[in-house]
Each structure stands twice: as structure tokens, then as C-alpha cells.
Design an enzyme around this catalytic site. Sequence first.
Site, PDB file in Angstrom:
ATOM      1  N   GLU A  95     -30.438   5.321 -13.879  1.00 11.34           N
ATOM      2  CA  GLU A  95     -31.742   4.525 -14.036  1.00 11.34           C
ATOM      3  C   GLU A  95     -32.817   5.007 -13.283  1.00 11.34           C
ATOM      4  OE1 GLU A  95     -29.818   0.654 -13.499  1.00 11.34           O
ATOM      5  OE2 GLU A  95     -28.514   1.083 -14.992  1.00 11.34           O
ATOM      6  N   GLU A 128     -20.897   8.088 -12.803  1.00  7.78           N
ATOM      7  CA  GLU A 128     -21.366   6.986 -13.834  1.00  7.78           C
ATOM      8  C   GLU A 128     -21.826   7.331 -15.237  1.00  7.78           C
ATOM      9  OE1 GLU A 128     -22.568   3.326 -11.465  1.00  7.78           O
ATOM     10  OE2 GLU A 128     -24.138   4.462 -11.471  1.00  7.78           O
ATOM     11  N   SER A 169     -19.678  -0.319 -16.913  1.00  7.33           N
ATOM     12  CA  SER A 169     -18.751  -1.531 -17.750  1.00  7.33           C
ATOM     13  C   SER A 169     -17.612  -1.576 -17.055  1.00  7.33           C
ATOM     14  CB  SER A 169     -18.681  -0.938 -19.036  1.00  7.33           C
ATOM     15  OG  SER A 169     -19.856  -1.074 -19.995  1.00  7.33           O
ATOM     16  N   LYS A 219     -28.915  -4.157  -9.282  1.00  5.51           N
ATOM     17  CA  LYS A 219     -29.956  -3.819  -9.961  1.00  5.51           C
ATOM     18  C   LYS A 219     -31.262  -4.763  -9.779  1.00  5.51           C
ATOM     19  CE  LYS A 219     -26.750  -1.401 -12.921  1.00  5.51           C
ATOM     20  NZ  LYS A 219     -26.609  -0.560 -14.123  1.00  5.51           N
ATOM     21  N   GLY A 229     -23.781  -0.614 -18.640  1.00  5.94           N
ATOM     22  CA  GLY A 229     -24.352  -1.809 -19.407  1.00  5.94           C
ATOM     23  C   GLY A 229     -24.038  -1.707 -20.821  1.00  5.94           C
TER      24      GLY A 229
HETATM   25  P1  13P Z   1     -22.556  -1.757 -15.537  1.00  9.92           P
HETATM   26  O1  13P Z   1     -21.481  -2.220 -14.800  1.00  9.92           O
HETATM   27  O2  13P Z   1     -23.511  -2.962 -15.847  1.00  9.92           O
HETATM   28  O3  13P Z   1     -22.225  -0.977 -16.739  1.00  9.92           O
HETATM   29  O4  13P Z   1     -23.474  -0.975 -14.826  1.00  9.92           O
HETATM   30  C1  13P Z   1     -22.919  -0.032 -13.714  1.00  9.92           C
HETATM   31  C2  13P Z   1     -23.697   0.488 -12.915  1.00  9.92           C
HETATM   32  O5  13P Z   1     -24.950   1.095 -13.331  1.00  9.92           O
HETATM   33  C3  13P Z   1     -23.305   0.712 -11.334  1.00  9.92           C
HETATM   34  O6  13P Z   1     -24.171   1.215 -10.651  1.00  9.92           O
END
Ligand code: 13P
Length: 249
Positions: free
Chosen positions: A97, A167, A213, A11, A173
Site C-alpha cells: 500500500e 505479501e 487474507s 493499517k 484484503g
Molecule cells: P489482509 O490480512 O487484510 O489481507 O492484509 C494483509 C496485510 O496487508 C498485512 O500487512
Amino acid sequence: MRTPFIVGNWKMNLTLEEANDFLDQITNKLPDTNKVECAIAASPIFLESLTKYCKNSPLKSAAENCFYKDKGAYTGEVSPYSLSDMGINYVMLGHSERRKYFNETNKIVNKKVKAVLKNNMIPIICCDETMTKQKTDNHMDWVVNPVAESLNGVSSKNAQKIVIGYEPSWAIGTGKSASVSETQEACCLIRKTIAELYDEEVANQVRILYGGSVNDKNVKELMKQKDVDGVLAGTASLKPKEFLEIINY
Ligand code: 13P
């Protein structure tokens, strides 16, 4: 046979120095590519460094997004043509996102999917269940629509190459991953959708990943599920030690 696939999604994190240090620390510690394929998705500023590194490593490179035009007056956008020219293997598209903060729709994702395929890279199409789950009580619709709309007009030859990421945004997150059974159910539904859109052969080729997560504790059980071909790790991909534990699950 679908090769398991694990993607670290950095990210908008890390400095160039931290990114290079991460890559140094995972050198010679990646699993055999026949056993697990691994990739890092990084922001454009790290991609040159990443692709250079990947030339001498089993690690694959991924961009976190791109535009659907190859070139032109699109200030600030990232060209799929330039990404391909640089040697990028995968492009993540439609991450929740991107949908939440940049108003990406399935229609836009569909254009990007076609642009990525045209430039000989592989799209990783992310589907967030809340996109449609909130709008309908029909449990089956929540993932079917984004998958179908993102693949609109994509040939079966191309469709079998793609990767889909399930996802759920409530799991991203938050430290609260979807349960193993929920994940299997969702990934199975995605595969059935692909079989309906194309056929069983295509559905059996497409790799479906879970993201939200994921950590070194839950990866093993997730990877045992019949329709879960891999994971996308965000937070846990920022530390080399944790990422190594995930990819060597
Ligand atoms: P997290 O592993 O921080 O939950 O994020 C997952 C993600 O967005 C993978 O593309």
C-alpha cells in the site's frame, strides 16, 4: 531456531478508544514468547499508547512506516529516531500500500531499512510479488529483486536481524490468500536469495512471514511450512477475538 512471529497490521483503522479496548481484551491471552512472538503495527497516533502497554506485556510494538531521516524539516513524516526513543521494536517498510499510494520504491525502502537499523529497531521489509512479476516472465526474478535492492549495503550482522514479509498484493484484503504451497515456494525463494546475498547462516536467521487474507482458518497450515516463520494479518487483526485465535493457532 527461528521463533515464530505473528504481526497484526491495523493499517489506517480504529479510533484510540477502539485501539485501547483491543489491547485490554488481549491482556493475559498472548502465547508464551518462546513459542510465538506477537506484535501490533499501528499508525503513529496509537504508538505511545501501544509502547506503554507493551512495557507490561509480551506484545511487541511496530510502526507501519517511517522516514529515512532522523530529524529536520520534513512536515508530516515520522522520525525513526523518535520511534526508537519511544521504545518501538519493529518498523514495517515497503508495504504494497505504501508502494501503490505513496510511490515507494526499493531504493527508498533501502534508505529506510538503514535508518531503522541505525536506530536499533528491526525492519519488517514487505515484498509484493506483482512488483516484478508483471515486468518479467522469469519466475525467479519476482521476489529476488526487491529483496536484493532493499538490502543493498546492509551488513550481514544487521541482515540476520531483519524480518521479510511476502505479501502478494492480489491476496491483500481480498479474502483470497495464496495457497500453502505457493507461500512455501515464495518464502523458500526469499531464503535462497538471502543465502546468495549473504550466506546460509544469515538466511537461517532471517524470519520470513506471509501476509494476505490470513485468518484463524488458514493460519495453522501456513505456520507448518518449513520456510514460513509467521504471518502478517490485516483485516483479521482488527478484532481481538480473531487476532487471539490467530496468535494461539
Ligand atoms: P489482509 O490480512 O487484510 O489481507 O492484509 C494483509 C496485510 O496487508 C498485512 O500487512
